[in-house]
Each structure stands twice: as C-alpha cells, then as structure tokens.
Design a protein around this motif. Structure first.
Motif, mmCIF file in Angstrom:
data_model
loop_
_atom_site.group_PDB
_atom_site.id
_atom_site.type_symbol
_atom_site.label_atom_id
_atom_site.label_comp_id
_atom_site.label_asym_id
_atom_site.label_seq_id
_atom_site.Cartn_x
_atom_site.Cartn_y
_atom_site.Cartn_z
ATOM 1 N N MET A 187 -8.986 2.711 -3.481
ATOM 2 C CA MET A 187 -8.366 4.042 -3.371
ATOM 3 C C MET A 187 -7.112 4.009 -2.496
ATOM 4 O O MET A 187 -6.187 4.785 -2.701
ATOM 5 C CB MET A 187 -9.389 5.024 -2.794
ATOM 6 C CG MET A 187 -8.920 6.463 -2.714
ATOM 7 S SD MET A 187 -10.121 7.508 -1.851
ATOM 8 C CE MET A 187 -11.086 8.072 -3.235
ATOM 9 N N GLY A 188 -7.067 3.131 -1.526
ATOM 10 C CA GLY A 188 -5.899 3.017 -0.646
ATOM 11 C C GLY A 188 -6.018 3.895 0.582
ATOM 12 O O GLY A 188 -6.762 4.887 0.603
ATOM 13 N N VAL A 189 -5.291 3.530 1.626
ATOM 14 C CA VAL A 189 -5.426 4.178 2.933
ATOM 15 C C VAL A 189 -5.131 5.684 2.852
ATOM 16 O O VAL A 189 -5.867 6.513 3.383
ATOM 17 C CB VAL A 189 -4.497 3.515 3.969
ATOM 18 C CG1 VAL A 189 -4.578 4.237 5.301
ATOM 19 C CG2 VAL A 189 -4.861 2.039 4.154
ATOM 20 N N LEU A 190 -4.049 6.019 2.162
ATOM 21 C CA LEU A 190 -3.649 7.431 2.056
ATOM 22 C C LEU A 190 -4.736 8.258 1.373
ATOM 23 O O LEU A 190 -5.154 9.305 1.866
ATOM 24 C CB LEU A 190 -2.334 7.496 1.273
ATOM 25 C CG LEU A 190 -1.414 8.676 1.483
ATOM 26 C CD1 LEU A 190 -0.910 8.737 2.908
ATOM 27 C CD2 LEU A 190 -0.237 8.580 0.508
ATOM 28 N N GLY A 191 -5.192 7.764 0.231
ATOM 29 C CA GLY A 191 -6.227 8.464 -0.531
ATOM 30 C C GLY A 191 -7.527 8.559 0.249
ATOM 31 O O GLY A 191 -8.187 9.608 0.246
ATOM 32 N N VAL A 238 5.201 5.452 2.937
ATOM 33 C CA VAL A 238 5.354 6.782 3.515
ATOM 34 C C VAL A 238 6.743 7.022 4.108
ATOM 35 O O VAL A 238 7.066 8.139 4.509
ATOM 36 C CB VAL A 238 4.274 7.065 4.586
ATOM 37 C CG1 VAL A 238 2.898 7.138 3.929
ATOM 38 C CG2 VAL A 238 4.263 5.991 5.664
ATOM 39 N N PHE A 239 7.559 5.983 4.177
ATOM 40 C CA PHE A 239 8.904 6.157 4.733
ATOM 41 C C PHE A 239 9.789 5.016 4.253
ATOM 42 O O PHE A 239 9.344 3.868 4.190
ATOM 43 C CB PHE A 239 8.864 6.155 6.260
ATOM 44 C CG PHE A 239 10.217 6.247 6.914
ATOM 45 C CD1 PHE A 239 10.926 7.444 6.918
ATOM 46 C CD2 PHE A 239 10.800 5.130 7.507
ATOM 47 C CE1 PHE A 239 12.178 7.523 7.512
ATOM 48 C CE2 PHE A 239 12.049 5.206 8.108
ATOM 49 C CZ PHE A 239 12.733 6.402 8.111
ATOM 50 N N LYS A 273 -10.806 -4.673 0.808
ATOM 51 C CA LYS A 273 -9.892 -5.747 1.206
ATOM 52 C C LYS A 273 -10.293 -6.146 2.623
ATOM 53 O O LYS A 273 -10.134 -5.370 3.564
ATOM 54 C CB LYS A 273 -8.453 -5.224 1.159
ATOM 55 C CG LYS A 273 -7.405 -6.284 1.446
ATOM 56 C CD LYS A 273 -6.024 -5.693 1.246
ATOM 57 C CE LYS A 273 -4.961 -6.598 1.843
ATOM 58 N NZ LYS A 273 -3.668 -5.922 1.921
ATOM 59 N N ILE A 328 8.978 6.442 11.663
ATOM 60 C CA ILE A 328 7.681 6.152 12.268
ATOM 61 C C ILE A 328 7.868 5.217 13.462
ATOM 62 O O ILE A 328 8.403 4.128 13.318
ATOM 63 C CB ILE A 328 6.742 5.504 11.229
ATOM 64 C CG1 ILE A 328 6.516 6.466 10.054
ATOM 65 C CG2 ILE A 328 5.413 5.104 11.876
ATOM 66 C CD1 ILE A 328 5.871 5.807 8.846
ATOM 67 N N GLU A 346 8.140 1.551 5.057
ATOM 68 C CA GLU A 346 6.940 1.698 5.884
ATOM 69 C C GLU A 346 5.803 2.170 5.014
ATOM 70 O O GLU A 346 5.916 3.164 4.312
ATOM 71 C CB GLU A 346 7.168 2.766 6.972
ATOM 72 C CG GLU A 346 8.283 2.405 7.920
ATOM 73 C CD GLU A 346 7.833 2.361 9.362
ATOM 74 O OE1 GLU A 346 6.617 2.203 9.605
ATOM 75 O OE2 GLU A 346 8.701 2.468 10.236
ATOM 76 N N SER A 347 4.693 1.452 5.100
ATOM 77 C CA SER A 347 3.474 1.931 4.469
ATOM 78 C C SER A 347 2.618 2.549 5.564
ATOM 79 O O SER A 347 3.006 2.564 6.730
ATOM 80 C CB SER A 347 2.732 0.781 3.803
ATOM 81 O OG SER A 347 2.162 -0.034 4.796
ATOM 82 N N VAL A 348 1.476 3.077 5.174
ATOM 83 C CA VAL A 348 0.571 3.619 6.179
ATOM 84 C C VAL A 348 0.244 2.529 7.205
ATOM 85 O O VAL A 348 0.025 2.808 8.367
ATOM 86 C CB VAL A 348 -0.718 4.137 5.507
ATOM 87 C CG1 VAL A 348 -1.602 4.846 6.513
ATOM 88 C CG2 VAL A 348 -0.382 5.082 4.374
ATOM 89 N N LYS A 349 0.261 1.280 6.736
ATOM 90 C CA LYS A 349 -0.194 0.190 7.602
ATOM 91 C C LYS A 349 0.885 -0.367 8.523
ATOM 92 O O LYS A 349 0.626 -0.633 9.675
ATOM 93 C CB LYS A 349 -0.736 -0.954 6.736
ATOM 94 C CG LYS A 349 -2.047 -0.637 6.062
ATOM 95 C CD LYS A 349 -2.455 -1.745 5.105
ATOM 96 C CE LYS A 349 -2.161 -1.363 3.672
ATOM 97 N NZ LYS A 349 -2.385 -2.435 2.704
ATOM 98 N N GLY A 374 0.838 -1.191 0.000
ATOM 99 C CA GLY A 374 0.000 0.000 0.000
ATOM 100 C C GLY A 374 0.875 1.243 0.000
ATOM 101 O O GLY A 374 2.083 1.179 -0.281
ATOM 102 N N ASP A 375 0.271 2.363 0.353
ATOM 103 C CA ASP A 375 0.962 3.648 0.235
ATOM 104 C C ASP A 375 2.218 3.698 1.097
ATOM 105 O O ASP A 375 2.140 3.651 2.317
ATOM 106 C CB ASP A 375 0.021 4.773 0.654
ATOM 107 C CG ASP A 375 -1.254 4.768 -0.163
ATOM 108 O OD1 ASP A 375 -1.156 4.891 -1.392
ATOM 109 O OD2 ASP A 375 -2.341 4.646 0.437
ATOM 110 N N PHE A 402 1.880 7.123 10.526
ATOM 111 C CA PHE A 402 2.082 8.261 9.639
ATOM 112 C C PHE A 402 0.759 8.989 9.501
ATOM 113 O O PHE A 402 -0.281 8.369 9.286
ATOM 114 C CB PHE A 402 2.556 7.748 8.272
ATOM 115 C CG PHE A 402 2.742 8.831 7.250
ATOM 116 C CD1 PHE A 402 3.924 9.567 7.203
ATOM 117 C CD2 PHE A 402 1.739 9.117 6.334
ATOM 118 C CE1 PHE A 402 4.097 10.563 6.251
ATOM 119 C CE2 PHE A 402 1.910 10.115 5.383
ATOM 120 C CZ PHE A 402 3.095 10.841 5.343
ATOM 121 N N GLN A 420 -9.281 -1.492 3.631
ATOM 122 C CA GLN A 420 -9.164 -0.426 2.640
ATOM 123 C C GLN A 420 -9.936 -0.833 1.394
ATOM 124 O O GLN A 420 -10.320 -1.983 1.224
ATOM 125 C CB GLN A 420 -7.710 -0.160 2.279
ATOM 126 C CG GLN A 420 -7.036 -1.350 1.585
ATOM 127 C CD GLN A 420 -5.666 -0.996 1.031
ATOM 128 O OE1 GLN A 420 -4.685 -1.037 1.737
ATOM 129 N NE2 GLN A 420 -5.626 -0.652 -0.240
#
Lengths: 123, 375
Positions: free
Chosen positions: B40-44, A34-35, B25, B302, A55-58, A31-32, B325, B37
């Motif tokens: 679109m995905g978590v960020l979106g 971020v780091f 999902k 993080i 690192e993803s958002v998850k 997924g997205d 994040f 999610q």
C-alpha cells in the motif's frame, strides 16, 4: 531519442533540447513522492551534477543531470502535484528541459532495452 | 529511526513470516528485521490508519514484568528510577515516564501499567537490553524482574480499532485511554491497553509469542484493518508530536527540555528521589536552557533530522530532531530543540535545507489533533 542513466533518470531528446525525468523503477524505489525541487531556468549543469531534489515520505534524493547543459524550462506544476512522479513518471512528471551542451554525452547513456536489462540486474 | 549499530545477526519477531507473506519490505531496525512498508505504501498506510484502522507489529519493543519481592515496595523501587508518579497508578492504569540518568538525561522512555499485582513496562527495542541491566542494577534486590522479550505486541490503531477489537472482546469498548486489562481474544489470553503511538484511538495488545500470528491474522481478517509498516508509524507519531527515542530525546536531553514536564509527577517534582532530580528540579524552577518545539515550515520544503534552525539574523539557535511530510497534515512538519529565547509559539525561525533557509514558525504540538478515547 530516449536515453537512460544508471542513476535512473531518463532524457528525451528533440533537437538539442533534452527533457529529463526519473524512471518508473526510480519512483517505485522512492515510494510516495511528496515534494519536488526543480532547478531555476538558466542554471548550467555538468553531466552527473546535482540538479533537482525529490522527496518521498521516507527520504530526500538528489536527481543528477544525465547530460550537461543549460536549464531552459522547469516543470513548476510538480511542486503542486508531486504525486505525478509516482503516477506518470515518464510523462506528466518531467522535471526540467535543458539545452544539451555536448550531444556526444548521450552516447554514454543506455537505450530503453539496455536500461531494462540494467534494472533486471538490480532486482 | 534507529538502525542496528552492530553487525550482529538480525532478530525476527513472531510475525516475520506474516510480514513476508503480506509483501512487507523488510529493513533492519533496532536489531530486528522489520517491515518499513507494505505494498500500500507509506502514504496510503498512514491515511488508512487515520481514516480506518491499521495493525502494527511492535513485538520488537521490550516487555518487562516487575513484581515485588516479599516485604518490598515495588512502586517505591520503580520510582527510584523514573520521575513519573507510579504511586498514583491504580490497578489497570497506565502512565508514560522515562528512565533518567544522574544528569537528568533520558536513558529511555517507557509505558508503565499497573495490574495490581505487577507493573508491566514497555520499553524501546533499541534500549531494551541496556534498560534491563539498568533496572536490575538499581532495584533487583527489591523486585523480581522478568524480561518477556519474546512476547508478541500488536498495535491496533485508528478510529475503527474499537469496533474491530470489540468483535472479539466486548470489554474493549468500555476501556478508556491509558488503561489496561486482560482480554481473551479467540481463546488467547492477551494484555490489552488502550494506548498507542499514532495520536489515534487504539489499542496495544500483548500476546504470547506462539499466538501473535494467530491474533494478527484474526484482526487482519476484518476488511477495515490493513498492515502498517515502520514508515507510517514514524509519520503518524510525528504528526501526533510524540518523541522518538534516540532522535527527539536521549541521554543529553532532560524531560523538562523535551517538554515532558506533564509526565513528571506533581509530588515528585517537589520530593525528587529519581536519578537527576536536582537537575530536573532546577530546570522546573528556573526554566530549561533549551526546549523541544514544533516547527511548521511555511512552504513545502521538508526539513529532516539534523537540519539547523536559525533566527532572522541567520544565527544557529537549534537543530531539527525529527522532520518529514505529514500525510494527514498535507505538508511538512518538524520538531527540534531551540534556545529558550526562541521557544515561544509564534516565533519566526528558519530551517536550513540544502544550504538555504526555509521559513518556519514555532507552533504548538500535536500537528494533527489527538483523538484518544477518554470516556
């Protein structure tokens, strides 16, 4: 030469230098992003050793060295634009380059067609 | 997030088929199969909620209706279980409180809304069966206790939520934060509160089980509404500085340690009368030994749940209970408990991530400003 690991890293080999990143399948699963934490130049790693973190958002995921060697360059740009890992995982978003210690280890990795089959088996 | 601890078959909310249809999902969460999610995905999804409007399925949460038995004091009964000021709730008002144990620890956190005739509770999914047993044990001699665990509960959150809901129920626009009303949405009788778990303006909409999908589809037919999964729900609530039960609060933390003194009724602080009141009153008077604080890492690293919090000398002074994040913050954020001496805003600490200390500062929460509609 482009090779793939079962842990979804790719390594592009030119001479004895391997450029390493994660696959499109891997970024989709993460997924997205971020780091990204890339290794320091000079670090010595064995095949399969933890060498970077994405690192993803998850969650945080370890990146393993698909072959052993010494890190010669890291992609510092990734810390400012971690989203590149999602946008261009096989190109702009390479993680690090290493001087391959034993090119024989490349034989244990999959080629592109083999990896595509491997991923199909996971879906 | 709390996963199902057992191997019992997973339950489904009334919206399960819709989640699948929308490409959700699905993951196990609190005994339910829930969407973490959508495509679109978590960020979106997170950013869409903050910028426009998101629809969340929170039907897994427990809705419980309390009604006084003849001649009994409903408010007094519930106040024997929670430190919140329930007496002061006027019909249509909603309040946040906790079920406490005899040590002042938190069994669950919940929302209580007065309809005038009833009190409506919304409790956490993972706790709902234990909560029900606890409430029954405490007050069933005085109160009719009706679990409504099959009902639908939708959260419509974000700055456009008011415009969207007003298209179906014009009264929604005039409602203020932390109030509730019975609204008819396309013929469906719903109980709507102006509340949520994102820090945004928005609503929670309780529906009959059989109408939940219909109402969800109706709301999703508005271009500005997108379905949002548990992933973004978690990053939104963390940016808003809101506690996640089982992580930021549990039976070992008191409301005072958790920084929830604001939710303890003023008169109740003096009078007590709830489980663990002596502990809570002592902590109000003397200060709690530790405090939940916001932590802002200086870099991009993080720190997640479980990371140790250390002082300048490397001594462990606490632990991160939620970290991640923040898409709207565009950086990492965390909350955790630290010893009282380190809890002041501006205190320089470090969070240990993969064996290395990452500098962080104690900061006030929320990380992202609340945008509740207060009239």
């Amino acid at each position: 030469m482009l090779k793939f690991s079962k842990e979804h890293e790719w390594v592009r080999v030119e001479g004895d230098i391997g450029t390493v990143g994660i696959t499109d399948y891997a970024q989709q699963q993460l997924g997205d992003v971020v780091f990204v934490e890339v290794p320091e130049v000079g670090r010595v790693v064995e095949k399969g050793g933890e060498i970077a973190v994405v690192e993803s958002v998850k969650a945080a995921s370890d990146i393993y060295a698909p072959v052993g060697g010494t890190v010669v360059e890291a992609n510092a740009a990734l810390s400012d634009s971690p989203g590149d890992v999602n946008a261009d995982p096989m190109g702009k978003a390479w993680f690090f380059k290493l001087k391959i210690a034993n090119k024989g280890e490349l034989g244990e990795l999959m080629d592109e067609a083999g990896y595509a089959n491997y991923v199909k088996g996971l879906e | 997030m709390t996963d199902a601890p057992s191997s019992a078959p997973l339950q489904r909310t009334p919206l399960y088929d819709l989640h699948r249809e929308l490409g959700g999902k699905m993951v196990p969460f609190a005994g339910y199969e829930m969407p973490v999610q959508y495509p679109m995905g978590v960020l979106g999804e997170h950013l869409h909620t903050r910028g426009a409007c998101g629809l969340f399925d929170v039907s897994h949460m427990g809705q419980i209706r309390l009604t006084a038995k003849p001649g009994q004091d409903l408010v007094g009964a519930l106040e024997s279980l929670v430190p919140g000021d329930i007496r002061g709730l006027k019909p249509g008002q909603m309040r946040y409180t906790q079920l406490t144990n005899d040590q002042g620890g938190i069994l669950d956190d919940l929302m209580v809304t007065s309809t005038g005739d009833h009190l409506l509770l919304v409790v956490n999914a993972a706790c709902k069966h234990e909560d029900l047993a606890h409430i029954r044990k405490g007050i069933e001699n005085r109160v009719e206790i009706e679990p409504m665990f099959a009902r639908g509960l939708l959260a419509l959150q974000g700055p456009r939520a008011v415009d969207v809901l007003s298209r179906y129920a014009a009264q929604a626009r005039a409602m203020v934060f932390m109030t509730g009303a019975f609204l008819r949405i396309d013929g469906v009788e719903c109980y709507v509160t102006r509340s949520g778990y994102t820090g945004c303006d928005g609503y929670e909409i309780a529906t009959p089980a059989s109408s939940a999908t219909h109402v969800a589809r109706l709301l999703l037919s508005n271009a500005e509404v997108k379905p949002i999964g548990l992933g973004a729900r978690d990053s939104l609530r963390l940016e808003a500085g809101l506690c996640l039960y089982g992580h930021d609060i549990d039976t070992t933390t008191t409301p005072i340690e958790a920084g929830l003194l604001w939710s303890v009724g003023k008169e109740r602080r003096a009078q007590g009368g709830f489980p663990g009141a002596a502990v809570v009153q002592k902590q109000i008077a003397e200060g709690a030994p530790r405090r939940r604080v916001g932590l802002k890492p200086e870099g991009r690293t993080i720190a997640r749940e479980g990371a140790e919090i250390v002082d300048g000398a490397g001594k462990v002074v606490g632990k991160v209970t939620s970290g991640g994040f923040g898409p709207s913050l565009n950086g990492p954020m965390a909350m955790g408990y630290v010893e009282r001496a380190h809890a002041a805003n501006g205190t320089k600490l470090a969070l240990v991530v993969r064996g290395k200390p990452a500098a962080a500062e104690v900061v006030p929460m929320p990380f992202v400003k609340h945008t509740y509609f207060r009239g």
